[in-house]
Design an enzyme around this catalytic site. Structure first.
Site, PDB file in Angstrom:
ATOM      1  N   ARG A  89     -73.123 125.157  94.948  1.00 51.84           N
ATOM      2  CA  ARG A  89     -72.358 126.099  94.450  1.00 51.84           C
ATOM      3  C   ARG A  89     -73.227 127.322  93.997  1.00 51.84           C
ATOM      4  NH1 ARG A  89     -69.998 125.947  90.503  1.00 51.84           N
ATOM      5  NH2 ARG A  89     -70.395 123.865  89.741  1.00 51.84           N
ATOM      6  N   TYR A 238     -72.116 125.062 102.287  1.00 51.40           N
ATOM      7  CA  TYR A 238     -71.610 123.926 101.252  1.00 51.40           C
ATOM      8  C   TYR A 238     -70.397 123.680 100.615  1.00 51.40           C
ATOM      9  CZ  TYR A 238     -72.084 121.305  96.987  1.00 51.40           C
ATOM     10  OH  TYR A 238     -71.823 120.392  96.033  1.00 51.40           O
ATOM     11  N   LYS A 247     -62.679 124.258  94.953  1.00 52.95           N
ATOM     12  CA  LYS A 247     -62.512 125.046  93.622  1.00 52.95           C
ATOM     13  C   LYS A 247     -62.077 126.731  93.694  1.00 52.95           C
ATOM     14  CE  LYS A 247     -65.403 122.178  92.361  1.00 52.95           C
ATOM     15  NZ  LYS A 247     -65.044 121.066  91.086  1.00 52.95           N
ATOM     16  N   HIS A 267     -60.363 121.762  85.480  1.00 50.64           N
ATOM     17  CA  HIS A 267     -61.371 120.911  86.056  1.00 50.64           C
ATOM     18  C   HIS A 267     -61.517 119.484  85.487  1.00 50.64           C
ATOM     19  CE1 HIS A 267     -66.082 120.845  87.080  1.00 50.64           C
ATOM     20  NE2 HIS A 267     -65.217 120.238  88.210  1.00 50.64           N
ATOM     21  N   SER A 289     -69.582 119.803  86.165  1.00 46.65           N
ATOM     22  CA  SER A 289     -69.663 119.285  87.545  1.00 46.65           C
ATOM     23  C   SER A 289     -71.111 118.320  87.479  1.00 46.65           C
ATOM     24  CB  SER A 289     -70.322 120.290  88.550  1.00 46.65           C
ATOM     25  OG  SER A 289     -69.036 121.217  88.535  1.00 46.65           O
ATOM     26  N   CYS A 291     -71.233 115.570  85.624  1.00 45.05           N
ATOM     27  CA  CYS A 291     -71.229 114.916  84.360  1.00 45.05           C
ATOM     28  C   CYS A 291     -70.451 113.694  84.113  1.00 45.05           C
ATOM     29  CB  CYS A 291     -70.959 115.902  83.302  1.00 45.05           C
ATOM     30  SG  CYS A 291     -72.366 117.166  83.170  1.00 45.05           S
ATOM     31  N   ASP A 314     -61.264 115.347  89.993  1.00 48.29           N
ATOM     32  CA  ASP A 314     -61.934 116.752  89.841  1.00 48.29           C
ATOM     33  C   ASP A 314     -60.926 117.816  89.392  1.00 48.29           C
ATOM     34  OD1 ASP A 314     -64.463 118.090  90.042  1.00 48.29           O
ATOM     35  OD2 ASP A 314     -63.548 119.062  91.797  1.00 48.29           O
ATOM     36  N   ARG A 404     -73.820 114.645  98.585  1.00 50.16           N
ATOM     37  CA  ARG A 404     -72.386 114.063  98.305  1.00 50.16           C
ATOM     38  C   ARG A 404     -71.837 113.323  99.189  1.00 50.16           C
ATOM     39  NH1 ARG A 404     -69.853 116.533  93.624  1.00 50.16           N
ATOM     40  NH2 ARG A 404     -71.348 117.864  92.828  1.00 50.16           N
TER      41      ARG A 404
END
Ligand code: GDP
Ligand code: PGA
Ligand code: MN
Ligand code: MN
Length: 624
Positions: A89, A238, A247, A267, A289, A291, A314, A404
């Protein structure tokens, strides 16, 4: 207007909807498609029906164009490698545009780059868009993706229509959202929808070469117009920048709508936890993100008799349910876009059971037997090709740290029976956490709701590869929403505080966790992963207790912490004292850093309750 009307759009060939032969498409939607194609001038328009045939055709097209490679070791899996400049991002180029700046940027803002949402005036955005979108899809097909965030037809769901010139986006949206004909069928002229326009920003002009991963990093702009329900994303393929349901819609526009409509778009992962006695609760957790959300949401417990089930990894949309009085949460997504590195049979067996069918991998390494590889997956195979497509030297990253997997939720063996329940699941506890190598104990509990909101507001975490930040600096990240909040952060804090003033509701308990504290050698003090169940066990026991002091809990200046005898350490050896050590100078500095952050970034918009909590904590720390 009917679907076949679309086949005459500007005389362009529009690939027809297969079945049923005619779907009534609301005029507002055909107008949006019409407008998008007029501005972006694609050579073709393809209305996505969401079918498997269509998915396979698009994947085959990507394979022909070298944008995807099959992974014959698995079933229906593919690997894409992006342009190395388009791997995460881009927070610095992500903006929210509203007519009133204060709706996005707090008063007393001391410009601190990337600290809070970036705002752009409507006039400036109009100009920026005008410099980018006209003719941007030249030579490309525009895919029209009707999608639902949340189960199709649920009153909590939101509809989006995304026009994009990336087949990668089209196939990924089919995994991550409910997409296609089923969505078109439920729309009528009054159904609100979010207009999503996305282009990689790389028109194909005569004589130009076709990049394998088209993108336009110099001109990337991820823009949101919450007042008119629009998202315009340019220059990046991406996921976080291009799969606009995630998002952009579910969090940035979602949080803006939630503020107006009295709910929360967060989130957060959502999981169900069942203890050996068969008691089941649901927990939501916000970590920045990269974590640990996906890992916690799919955890295989290291304690016998415990069960974790996954609702989402998420994003959580939550509102108080008038019948139960509890905060109910739904996962608006339909798949997982998870961090690959670190995923292994040992750390996350449920992810490993999910991702070797029907999955699109991005920027992982490949092996000569048609498989994938990344750091932390297990034994290093021979003949690895790194994420750049070169023979791996064994020294640099084989997989990009933000590589990912994109896999359908239905592949995960521990999806909760209620994961698609339109009513959502009742949340009994909320966890906040981040990567804190120093000073922050494994777990502590808020004294009350306002204290819990303060804990969310004061969250900090080490920067990760999920965005463009360099190095491992400790960043402020309130509620893990700094990159995702769609409105003024002071008003956002206030919105959270307002739930504490609601009558006849059962507020979830709030906790802070940190799996990432390190010892003086730089090793993690806590085993993490499946052993995090021990922390959840303590949290579950605390759900039954109301006093801050008990056999299993005691007060500390920062919150309620476990007693050693009240915490399950069977078959695990840890340095308990170091895991829970509270250092006075660390916490004095921590609270003064937070104070400075609030002053610089929120100014007069910081709710007085948060300042009050800060004062209380500073007083308690003085007594350490
Ligand atoms: P998300 O982006 O928040 O969903 O985070 P993930 O669950 O994908 O995890 C990001 C990275 O952190 C991965 O490399 C994981 O292996 C690692 N991670 C997740 N949970 C833990 C944990 O409990 N301990 C440690 N040491 N690492 C973890
Ligand atoms: P993550 O999702 O939170 O799983 O890393 C992607 C992101 O936030 O960029
Ligand atoms: Mn995320
Ligand atoms: Mn994740």
């Amino acid at each position: 207007a009917q679907a076949h009307y679309l086949s005459t759009l500007h005389g362009l060939s529009v690939e027809p909807l297969r079945e049923p032969p005619l779907v009534t498409v609301p005029k507002k939607i055909t107008q949006f498609i019409d407008e998008a194609s007029r501005v972006c001038t694609p050579s073709n328009i393809h209305i996505c029906d969401g079918s498997e045939t269509e998915y396979n055709n698009l994947i085959n097209l990507m394979v022909q164009q070298n944008m995807a490679a099959p992974l014959p070791k698995y079933q229906n899996c593919y690997l894409t490698r992006t342009d190395p400049r388009d791997v995460a991002r881009v927070e610095s180029r992500t903006i929210i545009s509203t007519s009133n700046k204060h709706d996005v940027v707090p008063n007393g803002f001391n410009p601190h780059k990337g600290a809070l949402p970036n705002w752009m005036s409507p006039e400036e955005l109009e100009k920026q868009l005008g410099d980018r979108f006209p003719r941007c899809m030249e030579g490309r097909t525009m895919y029209v993706i009707p999608f639902s965030m949340g189960p199709v037809g649920s009153p909590l769901s939101k509809i989006g229509i995304q026009c994009t010139d990336s087949p990668y986006v089209a196939v990924s949206m089919r995994i991550m959202t409910r997409m296609g004909l089923d969505v078109l069928k439920i729309l009528n002229e009054d159904t609100p929808f979010v207009k999503c326009l996305h282009s990689v920003g790389a028109p194909i002009t005569p004589g130009s070469t076709r990049p394998v991963w088209p993108c336009n990093p110099e001109n990337t702009l991820i823009s949101h117009r919450p007042e008119s329900n629009e998202i315009l994303s340019y220059g990046s393929g991406y996921g976080g920048n291009s799969l606009l349901g995630k998002k952009c819609l579910a969090l940035r526009l979602g949080s803006y709508m939630a503020h107006k409509e009295d709910w929360l778009a967060e989130h957060m992962l959502i999981l169900g936890i069942t203890n050996p006695q068969g008691v089941k609760k649901y927990v939501a957790a916000a970590f920045p993100s990269a974590c640990g959300k996906t890992n916690l949401a799919m955890m295989t417990p290291n304690l016998p008799g415990w069960k974790i089930e996954c609702v989402g990894d998420d994003i959580a949309w939550m509102r108080f349910n008038p019948n139960t009085g509890m905060l109910h949460a739904i996962n608006p997504e339909n798949g997982f876009f998870g961090v690959a590195p670190g995923t292994s049979k040992k750390t996350n067996p449920n992810a490993m059971a999910s991702i070797f069918q029907d999955t699109i991998f991005t920027n992982v390494a490949s092996t000569n037997d048609g498989g994938v590889y990344w750091e932390g997956m297990g034994e290093k195979p021979e003949g690895v090709v790194d994420w750049h497509g070169n023979d791996w030297d064994g020294k640099s990253n084989a997989a990009h740290p933000n590589s990912r997997f994109c896999t359908p939720a239905r592949n995960c063996p521990i999806m909760d029976a209620s994961w698609e329940d339109p009513e959502g699941v009742p949340i009994s506890a909320i966890l906040f956490g981040g990567r804190r190598p120093e000073g922050v104990p494994l777990v502590y509990e808020a004294y009350d709701w306002d204290h819990g909101v303060y804990i969310g507001a004061s969250m900090r975490s080490e920067a990760t590869a999920a965005a463009e930040h360099q190095g491992k600096v400790i960043m402020h990240d309130p509620f893990a929403m700094r990159p995702f909040v769609g409105y003024n952060m002071g008003q956002y804090f206030d919105h959270w505080l307002s739930f504490g003033r609601k009558k006849h509701v059962q507020l979830p308990k709030i906790f802070h966790v940190n799996w990432f504290r390190k010892d003086s050698n730089g090793s993690f003090l806590w085993p993490g992963f499946g052993d995090n169940i021990r922390v959840l066990e303590w949290i579950m026991k605390r759900m039954e207790e109301s006093s801050p002091e008990s056999e299993i809990a005691k007060k500390s200046p920062i919150g309620v912490i476990p007693t050693e005898s009240g915490f399950n350490l069977d078959n695990v050896s840890v340095d308990w004292n170091e895991l829970f050590r509270l250092d006075k100078s660390f916490w004095a500095k921590e609270s003064s850093d937070i104070q400075k952050y609030f002053n610089d970034n929120l100014g007069h918009d910081l709710p007085p309750q948060i300042r009050n909590q800060l004062n209380l904590i500073q007083e308690r720390i003085q007594k350490l």
